[in-house]
Design an enzyme around this catalytic site. Structure first.
Site, PDB file in Angstrom:
ATOM      1  N   ILE A  59     -98.869  17.963 -26.822  1.00  0.00           N
ATOM      2  CA  ILE A  59     -98.389  17.413 -25.573  1.00  0.00           C
ATOM      3  C   ILE A  59     -97.077  18.105 -25.213  1.00  0.00           C
ATOM      4  O   ILE A  59     -96.162  18.165 -26.029  1.00  0.00           O
ATOM      5  CB  ILE A  59     -98.180  15.886 -25.672  1.00  0.00           C
ATOM      6  N   LYS A  60     -97.000  18.611 -24.007  1.00  0.00           N
ATOM      7  CA  LYS A  60     -95.803  19.317 -23.558  1.00  0.00           C
ATOM      8  C   LYS A  60     -94.758  18.324 -23.046  1.00  0.00           C
ATOM      9  O   LYS A  60     -95.057  17.494 -22.181  1.00  0.00           O
ATOM     10  CB  LYS A  60     -96.148  20.289 -22.432  1.00  0.00           C
ATOM     11  N   ILE A  61     -93.557  18.434 -23.577  1.00  0.00           N
ATOM     12  CA  ILE A  61     -92.423  17.636 -23.115  1.00  0.00           C
ATOM     13  C   ILE A  61     -91.276  18.595 -22.810  1.00  0.00           C
ATOM     14  O   ILE A  61     -90.938  19.446 -23.639  1.00  0.00           O
ATOM     15  CB  ILE A  61     -91.982  16.614 -24.180  1.00  0.00           C
TER      16      ILE A  61
END
Length: 275
Positions: free
Chosen positions: A138-140
């Site tokens: 998941i990209k944050i």
């Protein structure tokens, strides 16, 4: 031997910053894995927008979702989730044979949440559960509000791809968040072997900004095109200092993986190199 496969001999992996349904359904993605040594993929909303707008591959599913009265945001997410899952399945063998080191596909949290810590954590949890694949990230973004979200997500065992990373001081915060997240995960009895993270560094965007400033100030033209690499070297030095140093040693003994650096050579869709 493909030069991209040869990269692996130097501890490097190339990831593809692109995804679309035709790439998967045509078998091209599988060939990139088997013949060219593709080790991972990343995506973002702009990539998906282009993929959906420029092909008919999604029409049937869109029509079905419209008939089921899905909202526009829900339709977009459903299309993205389908593609990410399918790509993750193609790369599953890479994930297993590399012991969870490679084989990842990334999906970004809603960019509108970049400055909302709690909402980012909830979104990361939801997306990771929805995708339901061990080899998704998941990209944050590495915003000030994103840093604590990264820590909490890692503590929950979520694989994280940190985006929008440029400066050395922010990278130090990202490292700290990752390590604190691992420490919390370990304290709660979670296994660390399959908790993975990459810190995505944009190299050329630094050059774009610095070169403009150099030009505006009449600096020597030979200095242009060098700031991005110089910055990358500084971050890599910090990477070695931390992940080959005393601070990380106890976590590594418990199975923790170093947080790898992912180099973005150009701002457009391209091959990225994971260190």
């Amino acid at each position: 031997m493909s030069p991209l496969i040869a990269l692996q001999q130097f501890g490097q992996s190339f990831w593809y910053d692109n995804i679309n349904r035709g790439l998967i359904s045509s078998g091209q993605l599988a060939r990139l894995v088997s013949e060219d040594g593709l080790r991972g993929m990343t995506s973002n909303p702009t990539i998906f927008e282009k993929a959906i707008a420029e092909s008919n591959d999604y029409d049937e599913e869109i029509a079905e979702l419209v008939a089921r009265e899905f909202s526009l945001p829900d339709i977009c997410e459903e299309l993205m989730v389908t593609d990410i899952r399918s790509a993750a399945d193609v790369l599953a063998a890479v994930y297993e044979t590399s012991d969870g080191h490679d084989g990842f596909v990334s999906l970004e949290v809603n960019p509108k949440l970049a400055y909302e810590t709690d909402e980012t954590i909830v979104e990361a949890e939801r997306l990771f559960a929805t995708l339901d694949r061990p080899n998704v990230m998941i990209k944050i973004p590495a915003t000030p509000e994103g840093i604590p979200a990264i820590e909490q997500a890692v503590a929950q065992g979520i694989n994280i791809n940190i985006t929008m990373l440029f400066a050395r001081d922010r990278y130090e915060q990202v490292i700290d968040a990752y390590i604190k997240g691992l420490e919390e995960a370990s304290a709660h009895g979670k296994r660390l072997e399959r908790v993975a993270s990459v810190a995505s560094l944009f190299v050329s965007r630094v050059d774009t900004l610095v070169d403009k400033l150099l030009d505006e100030n009449g600096a020597d033209p030979s200095l242009q095109g060098k700031a991005g690499i110089a910055n990358a070297k500084l971050l890599y030095r910090k990477y070695k200092e931390v992940f080959h140093g005393e601070r990380f040693r106890s976590l590594q003994a418990r199975g923790a993986q170093p947080q790898r650096l992912l180099w973005h050579p150009r701002p457009r869709r391209t091959r990225n190199i994971a260190m």
